[in-house]
Design a protein around this motif. Structure first.
Motif, PDB file in Angstrom:
ATOM      1  N   GLN A  97       0.803  -1.219   0.000  1.00 42.15           N
ATOM      2  CA  GLN A  97       0.000   0.000   0.000  1.00 42.15           C
ATOM      3  C   GLN A  97       0.841   1.277   0.000  1.00 42.15           C
ATOM      4  N   LYS A  98       2.150   1.118  -0.175  1.00 47.53           N
ATOM      5  CA  LYS A  98       3.011   2.296  -0.293  1.00 47.53           C
ATOM      6  C   LYS A  98       2.860   2.891  -1.689  1.00 47.53           C
ATOM      7  N   GLU A  99       3.159   4.173  -1.791  1.00 49.84           N
ATOM      8  CA  GLU A  99       2.968   4.861  -3.066  1.00 49.84           C
ATOM      9  C   GLU A  99       4.039   4.441  -4.064  1.00 49.84           C
ATOM     10  N   ALA A 100       3.603   3.990  -5.239  1.00 48.32           N
ATOM     11  CA  ALA A 100       4.523   3.562  -6.292  1.00 48.32           C
ATOM     12  C   ALA A 100       4.715   4.645  -7.340  1.00 48.32           C
ATOM     13  N   LEU A 101       3.629   5.342  -7.693  1.00 44.70           N
ATOM     14  CA  LEU A 101       3.659   6.265  -8.823  1.00 44.70           C
ATOM     15  C   LEU A 101       2.814   7.494  -8.529  1.00 44.70           C
ATOM     16  N   ILE A 102       3.423   8.655  -8.806  1.00 44.40           N
ATOM     17  CA  ILE A 102       2.691   9.929  -8.779  1.00 44.40           C
ATOM     18  C   ILE A 102       2.790  10.524 -10.179  1.00 44.40           C
ATOM     19  N   TRP A 103       1.660  10.988 -10.686  1.00 43.67           N
ATOM     20  CA  TRP A 103       1.677  11.642 -12.004  1.00 43.67           C
ATOM     21  C   TRP A 103       0.966  12.978 -11.920  1.00 43.67           C
ATOM     22  N   GLU A 104       1.572  13.980 -12.561  1.00 42.72           N
ATOM     23  CA  GLU A 104       0.905  15.273 -12.706  1.00 42.72           C
ATOM     24  C   GLU A 104       0.964  15.693 -14.158  1.00 42.72           C
ATOM     25  N   GLY A 105      -0.185  16.100 -14.669  1.00 45.45           N
ATOM     26  CA  GLY A 105      -0.254  16.634 -16.022  1.00 45.45           C
ATOM     27  C   GLY A 105      -0.025  18.130 -16.019  1.00 45.45           C
ATOM     28  N   GLU A 106       0.283  18.665 -17.173  1.00 44.96           N
ATOM     29  CA  GLU A 106       0.549  20.093 -17.268  1.00 44.96           C
ATOM     30  C   GLU A 106      -0.655  20.924 -16.840  1.00 44.96           C
ATOM     31  N   ASP A 107      -1.861  20.371 -17.019  1.00 40.93           N
ATOM     32  CA  ASP A 107      -3.078  21.093 -16.645  1.00 40.93           C
ATOM     33  C   ASP A 107      -3.389  20.994 -15.159  1.00 40.93           C
ATOM     34  N   ASP A 192      -4.418   9.755 -27.907  1.00 35.65           N
ATOM     35  CA  ASP A 192      -5.005  10.689 -28.864  1.00 35.65           C
ATOM     36  C   ASP A 192      -4.145  11.944 -28.958  1.00 35.65           C
ATOM     37  N   SER A 193      -3.761  12.494 -27.806  1.00 34.29           N
ATOM     38  CA  SER A 193      -2.945  13.710 -27.812  1.00 34.29           C
ATOM     39  C   SER A 193      -2.242  13.861 -26.475  1.00 34.29           C
ATOM     40  N   SER A 194      -1.318  14.807 -26.435  1.00 31.88           N
ATOM     41  CA  SER A 194      -0.565  15.111 -25.220  1.00 31.88           C
ATOM     42  C   SER A 194      -0.545  16.610 -25.021  1.00 31.88           C
ATOM     43  N   ARG A 196       1.528  20.184 -24.092  1.00 33.49           N
ATOM     44  CA  ARG A 196       2.831  20.846 -24.099  1.00 33.49           C
ATOM     45  C   ARG A 196       2.618  22.336 -24.235  1.00 33.49           C
ATOM     46  N   LYS A 197       3.015  23.077 -23.200  1.00 27.47           N
ATOM     47  CA  LYS A 197       2.880  24.545 -23.170  1.00 27.47           C
ATOM     48  C   LYS A 197       1.449  24.992 -23.487  1.00 27.47           C
ATOM     49  N   GLY A 198       0.499  24.281 -22.879  1.00 28.35           N
ATOM     50  CA  GLY A 198      -0.892  24.658 -23.014  1.00 28.35           C
ATOM     51  C   GLY A 198      -1.546  24.241 -24.310  1.00 28.35           C
ATOM     52  N   LYS A 199      -0.837  23.538 -25.158  1.00 27.59           N
ATOM     53  CA  LYS A 199      -1.389  23.107 -26.440  1.00 27.59           C
ATOM     54  C   LYS A 199      -1.505  21.592 -26.471  1.00 27.59           C
ATOM     55  N   GLU A 200      -2.410  21.129 -27.328  1.00 29.00           N
ATOM     56  CA  GLU A 200      -2.542  19.695 -27.537  1.00 29.00           C
ATOM     57  C   GLU A 200      -1.660  19.262 -28.705  1.00 29.00           C
ATOM     58  N   ILE A 201      -0.852  18.250 -28.467  1.00 34.69           N
ATOM     59  CA  ILE A 201       0.000  17.675 -29.503  1.00 34.69           C
ATOM     60  C   ILE A 201      -0.659  16.379 -29.954  1.00 34.69           C
ATOM     61  N   MET A 202      -1.064  16.315 -31.203  1.00 36.34           N
ATOM     62  CA  MET A 202      -1.879  15.199 -31.689  1.00 36.34           C
ATOM     63  C   MET A 202      -0.985  14.019 -32.089  1.00 36.34           C
ATOM     64  N   THR A 226      -6.674  13.468 -23.628  1.00 36.17           N
ATOM     65  CA  THR A 226      -7.230  14.799 -23.376  1.00 36.17           C
ATOM     66  C   THR A 226      -8.720  14.880 -23.692  1.00 36.17           C
ATOM     67  N   LYS A 227      -9.182  14.050 -24.623  1.00 33.57           N
ATOM     68  CA  LYS A 227     -10.620  13.899 -24.893  1.00 33.57           C
ATOM     69  C   LYS A 227     -11.298  15.175 -25.400  1.00 33.57           C
ATOM     70  N   THR A 228     -10.523  16.201 -25.742  1.00 33.54           N
ATOM     71  CA  THR A 228     -11.154  17.437 -26.217  1.00 33.54           C
ATOM     72  C   THR A 228     -11.421  17.402 -27.710  1.00 33.54           C
ATOM     73  N   LYS A 229     -10.825  16.433 -28.389  1.00 29.11           N
ATOM     74  CA  LYS A 229     -11.056  16.284 -29.816  1.00 29.11           C
ATOM     75  C   LYS A 229     -11.324  14.816 -30.103  1.00 29.11           C
ATOM     76  N   ALA A 230     -12.410  14.543 -30.776  1.00 31.06           N
ATOM     77  CA  ALA A 230     -12.754  13.151 -31.075  1.00 31.06           C
ATOM     78  C   ALA A 230     -11.721  12.556 -32.017  1.00 31.06           C
ATOM     79  N   VAL A 231     -11.212  11.395 -31.645  1.00 38.81           N
ATOM     80  CA  VAL A 231     -10.234  10.698 -32.468  1.00 38.81           C
ATOM     81  C   VAL A 231     -10.917   9.532 -33.155  1.00 38.81           C
TER      82      VAL A 231
END
Length: 648
Positions: A97-107, A192-194, A196-202, A226-231
């Protein structure tokens, strides 16, 4: 003069010193000598110290019957890299139950996983891969940013005995296609996308273009990030959610210790990228040793390396962290967005103990000034750096402004083929600015003269004379190329391709590459790869590519083009070609400039001389040019305006 001097108390509390003492040593140089004199003794002690969970114990540590170029490690042992990294902790009642992974997105989105919860997700992915008929020995390509699903995918692939090959998420279609085709990947996992600097990279769009040249790919799994654009999911495309819809796979595939785990592609000076083959016992043990024993990473410390899974330090972060029972942190996005203190905020927010960076990253953050350094950074114990040589100003800024002259900078060099480091800054010795204080334990390194003899206080080739755990098991389906690249100059001697020098105290400095590989901010690209792409444009007849020194990036990529006779040398043509290369290679490898010249300097048998292009461009000595068919072009190159050069 040393800039960082560990106290006696500090030294005695390091994992390295405690381990040395357990083995009967208190002085590093004597210990290092023993580690290379008796490599079987050393690597047996390493796996025991790391507590490697064997599924079937090995008979002997090392077999060099085929020569030191093809060592077999932990002979007849069976294990699985998934179990080394994740499985053992998920089953451990103290660690589960110890923490293995922490993730933070740019948003700002955050996800956290314990060893138990992450293993549950990996088991679902493993079951989904089996339903897609992914079997032991199949290759799965990962074209993904630094998100939790990337880690789940690579762990699941190794658990079922398949091989993963990560592709840098910033590559363009040409570079993606080259690597996927070379690996003969059966399946690709992407997003679908990632961000970077507030933009979606497709990424999915880029992959679709690349796959037109990868007929062996049978299916594609898509994570909706990101789900903001249908792929549009095409035929044979599967949503990530569908992959997770099966009953979890609990079985672990027992792998031979020398079976492939991962293909990491690195660029050479000629031909296609080289697929370094890393095994289930090799990469995890070397990465775990370097991070744990050398960098002093301990259970429940938190390791954060700002990198991409397509570069060596991405897998290093995973295995280096988890083999030691530490927490790893992933960040997806730019380290200075939305503000210049984003990286420092991450350290404080998640109590990072070990930070991995590149000198290029530090040089870029320096430009924002010291006012952004308002965080306490009290959790930070070690800063590690790799990717390229330091310049002293940037090293001092990191040491003084960030580390307050208290935190050691673990300068680290080795590479994709090494599975970790050759040289480093072991924490039982003082550290000098921009240098390495030792060859790491188990690494039999020295500086060689032009005959292969050891020398000091002079620049020469960095070589290795003994095999090590983590050494690439050749190049994927290219054994002759592997031997030619590293073993063809002097008998039984690995030529690493770096120029190095040692000083009177035994400290090391890397002075540059001894071949033509171009290193742009830690991203290595072969000139032949760039030239092939540029020459494929209908404007271009021939192309050349070189790297020149750049204070921020390490190398700046400069291209030279011989245009087709019908094409005029205009700025519009130049921008078109720069944009073309940016699309094909990825924006991070966009050249600084393209120059139009009448011809490329060639020998009488037609070989293009990149060395002379570079020397003429930088106004360096040309040496003997008697073999050059068209020496006048060198004068033409010398007249070109270089980046940052003022008009006369």
């Amino acid at each position: 003069m040393a800039q960082w001097n560990p106290s006696e108390e500090y030294i005695e509390n390091t994992r390295l010193y405690k381990w040395m003492q357990k083995l009967g040593y208190s002085e590093y140089d004597l210990f290092h000598q023993q580690s290379i004199n008796d490599v079987e003794w050393f690597w047996r002690r390493v796996e025991k110290e790391l507590g490697i969970p064997w599924l079937n114990h090995y008979d002997r540590v090392l077999d060099v019957e085929k020569g030191i170029q093809w060592p077999k490690w932990y002979v007849n042992g069976k294990l699985n890299a998934y179990e080394l990294a994740l499985g053992q902790w998920a089953k451990d009642p103290i660690m589960t139950q110890k923490e293995a992974l922490i993730w933070e997105g740019e948003d700002g989105e955050v996800r956290r996983y314990t060893f138990s919860s992450l293993a549950t997700e990996v088991n679902k992915v493993a079951a989904g891969l089996k339903k897609l008929d992914v079997k032991r020995g199949d290759v799965v390509a990962l074209y993904m940013p630094m998100i939790p699903e990337t880690i789940m995918a690579l762990m699941a692939v190794s658990k079922i005995g398949a091989i993963f090959t990560p592709v840098f998420s910033g590559y363009g279609q040409e570079a993606i296609a080259t690597r996927i085709a070379a690996s003969r990947a059966k399946l690709v996992i992407t997003v679908d996308s990632s961000q970077r600097k507030g933009k979606e990279i497709m990424l999915k769009d880029e992959l679709d273009k690349a796959l037109l040249n990868c007929p062996e790919v049978e299916s594609v799994v898509v994570v909706r990030r990101t789900k903001t654009k249908a792929v549009q999911l095409k035929e044979k495309h599967i949503a990530w959610e569908e992959l997770l819809s099966h009953q979890p796979c609990l079985e672990i595939e027992p792998m031979n210790s020398d079976e492939p785990l991962m293909l990491l592609y690195t660029s050479g000076t000629t031909g296609k990228p080289k697929g370094t083959v890393h095994t289930h016992s090799g990469f995890p043990i070397k990465a775990g040793f370097d991070a744990g024993i050398c960098m002093d990473l301990k259970r429940q410390d938190t390791l954060f390396w700002y990198t991409d899974m397509g570069w060596m330090m991405g897998p290093f972060l995973v295995y280096g962290g988890w083999v030691n029972g530490a927490t790893i942190m992933l960040y997806e996005g730019s380290p200075d967005f939305p503000n210049a203190d984003r990286l420092w905020q991450l350290i404080d927010r998640y109590h990072i103990s070990h930070l991995g960076i590149s000198p290029t990253l530090i040089r870029s953050l320096m430009r924002h000034g010291d006012n952004w350094l308002t965080q306490k950074l009290s959790s930070l114990r070690v800063i590690a750096s790799t990717g390229e040589p330091w310049n002293d100003d940037a090293w001092y800024w990191l040491f003084e402004k960030v580390g307050k002259e208290k935190i050691p900078i673990f300068n680290y060099t080795g590479g994709t083929e090494i599975a970790g480091g050759i040289l480093g800054n072991v924490l039982v010795r003082p550290i000098k600015v921009s240098m390495f204080n030792a060859a790491l334990p188990g690494m039999s390194a020295y500086v060689a003269d032009c005959w292969g003899n050891q020398m000091e206080n002079q620049v020469g080739e960095l070589v290795l004379t003994k095999p090590w755990v983590g050494m690439t098991n050749g190049f994927w389906e290219q054994p002759k190329r592997y031997l030619k690249t590293y073993w063809s100059r002097w008998p039984n001697m690995w030529i690493h391709g770096d120029w190095a020098i040692t000083d009177e105290d035994g400290y090391w400095k890397i002075t540059g590459r001894s071949d033509d590989i171009i290193n742009v901010a830690g991203k290595r690209v072969g000139p032949s790869e760039v030239e092939t792409i540029l020459a494929s444009h209908h404007y271009v007849h021939e192309a050349g590519a070189i790297g020149i020194p750049d204070h921020r990036k390490g190398d700046a990529l400069i291209c030279f083009a011989v245009l087709q006779e019908s094409i005029e040398m205009t700025n519009t043509v130049k921008e078109t070609l720069l944009d073309f290369l940016s699309v094909k290679l990825g924006k991070s490898l966009r050249p600084n400039d393209i120059h139009f010249i009448s011809d490329l300097p060639k020998t009488k048998n037609g070989k293009v001389m990149r060395r002379l292009i570079k020397n003429a461009y930088l106004h360096l000595k040309l040496g003997d040019i008697s073999s050059i068919e068209n020496p006048n072009v060198l004068d033409e190159i010398a007249q070109l305006k270089r980046p940052g050069q003022k008009n006369l």
